[in-house]
Design an enzyme around this catalytic site. Structure first.
Site, PDB file in Angstrom:
ATOM      1  N   GLU A 265       0.819  -1.160   0.039  1.00 51.11           N
ATOM      2  CA  GLU A 265       0.047   0.056  -0.222  1.00 51.11           C
ATOM      3  C   GLU A 265       0.925   1.156  -0.021  1.00 51.11           C
ATOM      4  O   GLU A 265       1.490   1.533   0.980  1.00 51.11           O
ATOM      5  CB  GLU A 265      -0.998   0.084   1.245  1.00 51.11           C
ATOM      6  N   CYS A 299      -2.554   8.670   2.297  1.00 48.15           N
ATOM      7  CA  CYS A 299      -2.313   8.077   1.211  1.00 48.15           C
ATOM      8  C   CYS A 299      -3.433   8.464   0.174  1.00 48.15           C
ATOM      9  O   CYS A 299      -3.120   8.570  -0.912  1.00 48.15           O
ATOM     10  CB  CYS A 299      -1.818   6.848   1.057  1.00 48.15           C
TER      11      CYS A 299
HETATM   12  C1  UN1 Z   1      -3.688   5.572   4.590  1.00 45.73           C
HETATM   13  O1  UN1 Z   1      -3.584   6.707   4.384  1.00 45.73           O
HETATM   14  O2  UN1 Z   1      -2.759   4.821   4.639  1.00 45.73           O
HETATM   15  O3  UN1 Z   1      -9.529   6.053   3.027  1.00 45.73           O
HETATM   16  C2  UN1 Z   1      -4.870   4.902   4.843  1.00 45.73           C
HETATM   17  C3  UN1 Z   1      -8.888   6.710   3.952  1.00 45.73           C
HETATM   18  C4  UN1 Z   1      -8.635   5.744   5.320  1.00 45.73           C
HETATM   19  C5  UN1 Z   1      -7.291   4.971   5.221  1.00 45.73           C
HETATM   20  C6  UN1 Z   1      -6.079   5.851   4.898  1.00 45.73           C
HETATM   21  N1  UN1 Z   1      -9.770   4.965   5.454  1.00 45.73           N
HETATM   22  O4  UN1 Z   1      -8.631   7.678   3.923  1.00 45.73           O
END
Ligand code: UN1
Length: 510
Positions: A265, A299
């Site tokens: 990820e 992310c």
């Molecule tokens: C991340 O930033 O690694 O969709 C995960 C989202 C959150 C998860 C982000 N449920 O923004």
């Protein structure tokens, strides 16, 4: 500045000096080497966590291996019951753990609690899943034969997680892995090690209450060299890693070299396409939360707005006005919307990106900059830049609240711009036009792992498979059928007849 009540640290069993290596290692501090946890909120040293030595790592793996031999024999719904109890413990400590997340990494308290809610939700999901680890049955081409598949536990799952979701990302991996019959070894980010210790402390109590070995889920701490112990280890069949694309490439190569499995990820560069029929209220809420939530350090953060030329000025001006209303400061103060960046290095990266935007001819619609006098050197102003679609800066993921605005004339062009970056995590379109939304969701539309309509790019629900394409790494975790990566699939054909016909019609007679 106010003096914060730090009772939440006691509630979570955190001391000034903490064991960074769990399971049987409790009380064995490594005196030489520590990870320091410094809060970006007020610059205070919150605590220290001992680094895991290679010798301690061997002990953790030995205990995990032993625990696996037992855990894989526990029926999956019983494993689900243990995960249910972990979810109950999280409900009890939601307030404290949310505060720790907010204090150790700097996201707003609302988002800290929201992160713990994601953990609780994945526990519930995993409990249900524990009775649904289904395989398929197939029709054999041979008479009196039956063919089917089943899923078996894989073994030790190594989880390497990032600072920005210091507890939830572990739980998406760990809770699914646990019901699948795997055991977990977690290396949290060195920037948020206390979050790891807190989750481990809660687990240790659940394990003890059920007379289970704590080593079913354990913790190691330290820098990337501790991560390498995991990625190189043939006793760890699956590595799930969240972080930068640079880190992911290193992990992928190391794990692939031993033919292990990896679930990655990595970076995102998420855009919202704003079409002529977009509902402006949805645009403003979606873009604002997406761009400044977690101070631009998700992310899934919204980094680019690709706006139709007829709506461009309106979007730019309304958004700029909304940015003017943002309250930036102590994230534990619930009246603030935006907290600090994670550390001073992140501030430096943010400032350099703004220099880069100016150098390439972009213009600032909302000026950025460092904010002084707010408790630490990590507070910055979220900013907006106008750039052309081919902007080199807008192709990079800068982990900070910088939003790029760009213009388009035709939907094809907007989709092309949206897909033109190396990353492929999340994407969205704001439209009331069915043709546009279906086109965006079609095979010729968004190339991302997540494609939303009339929702922003961040804040995905746990029930779906989470992850993305291209430099995002291709992994899928959390909901849907992401559990399958955590198990090994076995195909079995059973002959209940008295003959042994060969497949493919082969005759082989003596
Ligand atoms: C991340 O930033 O690694 O969709 C995960 C989202 C959150 C998860 C982000 N449920 O923004």
């Amino acid at each position: 500045t106010t003096i914060m009540n730090k009772d939440f640290l006691n509630e979570l069993g955190l001391a000034d000096d903490n064991d960074g290596t769990s399971t049987g290692q409790r009380g064995m501090h490594n005196p030489d080497d520590h990870v320091k946890s410094t809060s970006p909120v007020d610059g205070a040293l919150i605590g220290r966590v001992s680094s895991t030595t290679p010798g301690q790592y061997e002990d953790v793996i030995a205990q995990a291996s032993d625990a696996f031999l037992y855990w894989r024999t526990v029926p999956a719904p019983r494993r689900g019951e243990i995960v249910r109890q972990y979810g109950e413990a999280l409900r009890k400590h939601k307030d404290a753990l949310g505060r720790l997340v907010s204090y150790e990494m700097g996201k707003s308290l609302q988002e800290g609690w929201g992160e713990v809610q994601e953990m609780i939700d994945i526990c519930d999901f995993a409990v249900g899943l524990s009775r649904q680890l289904h395989g398929l049955t197939m029709h054999s081409e041979r008479p009196m034969h039956r063919m089917y598949e089943q899923y078996h536990p894989l073994g030790i799952v190594g989880v390497i997680s990032a600072f920005n979701f210091p507890v939830a990302v572990w739980s998406w991996n760990a809770m699914i892995a646990l019901v699948c019959g795997d055991v977990v070894v977690w290396k949290p980010s060195e920037k948020s090690p206390l979050c790891g210790v807190a989750c481990q402390n809660i687990w240790a109590k659940v394990a003890a209450a059920n007379e289970l070995p704590e080593g079913i889920s354990s913790l190691v701490n330290g820098d990337y060299t501790v991560g390498q112990l995991l990625t190189r280890d043939t006793r760890v069949p699956l590595i799930s890693a969240t972080g930068s694309t640079r880190m992911g490439k290193a992990v992928a190569q190391t794990v692939a070299a031993r033919l292990g499995k990896s679930l990655l990820e990595l970076g995102g560069n998420n855009a919202i396409i704003i079409t002529p029929s977009a509902d402006m209220d949805l645009v403003l809420t979606g873009a604002l939360f997406g761009a400044v939530g977690t101070c631009g350090q998700r992310c899934t953060s919204t980094r680019r707005l690709i706006v139709h030329e007829d709506r461009y000025e309106e979007v730019r001006d309304k958004l700029a006005a909304a940015y003017g209303q943002l309250r930036i400061g102590d994230p534990l103060d619930e009246t603030n919307h935006v907290g600090p960046l994670i550390d001073e290095a992140a501030v430096e990266t943010y400032l350099q990106a703004i220099e880069g935007i100016k150098a390439e001819g972009g213009t600032m619609v909302v000026e950025g900059g460092k904010l002084d006098g707010l408790g630490s050197n990590c507070y910055v102003r979220p900013c907006i830049a106008e750039v052309t679609p081919d902007s080199p800066m807008a192709r990079q993921e800068t982990f900070a609240p910088i939003l790029y605005l760009m213009k388009y004339s035709y939907l094809d062009e907007a989709i092309e711009i949206q897909n033109s970056v190396p990353q492929g995590l999340s994407s969205a379109i704001m439209t009331a036009d069915l043709r546009e939304s279906e086109r965006f969701l079609s095979a010729t539309g968004s190339d991302c792992g997540i494609a939303n309509v009339n929702i922003g790019t961040s804040g995905a629900e746990i029930g779906g498979a989470f992850g993305g394409e291209k430099e995002t790494g291709g992994g899928r975790e959390s909901g849907s059928d992401a559990w399958k990566v955590y198990m090994r699939r076995q195909t079995s054909t059973i002959n209940y007849g008295r003959d042994l016909p060969l497949a493919q019609g082969i005759s082989f007679n003596l």
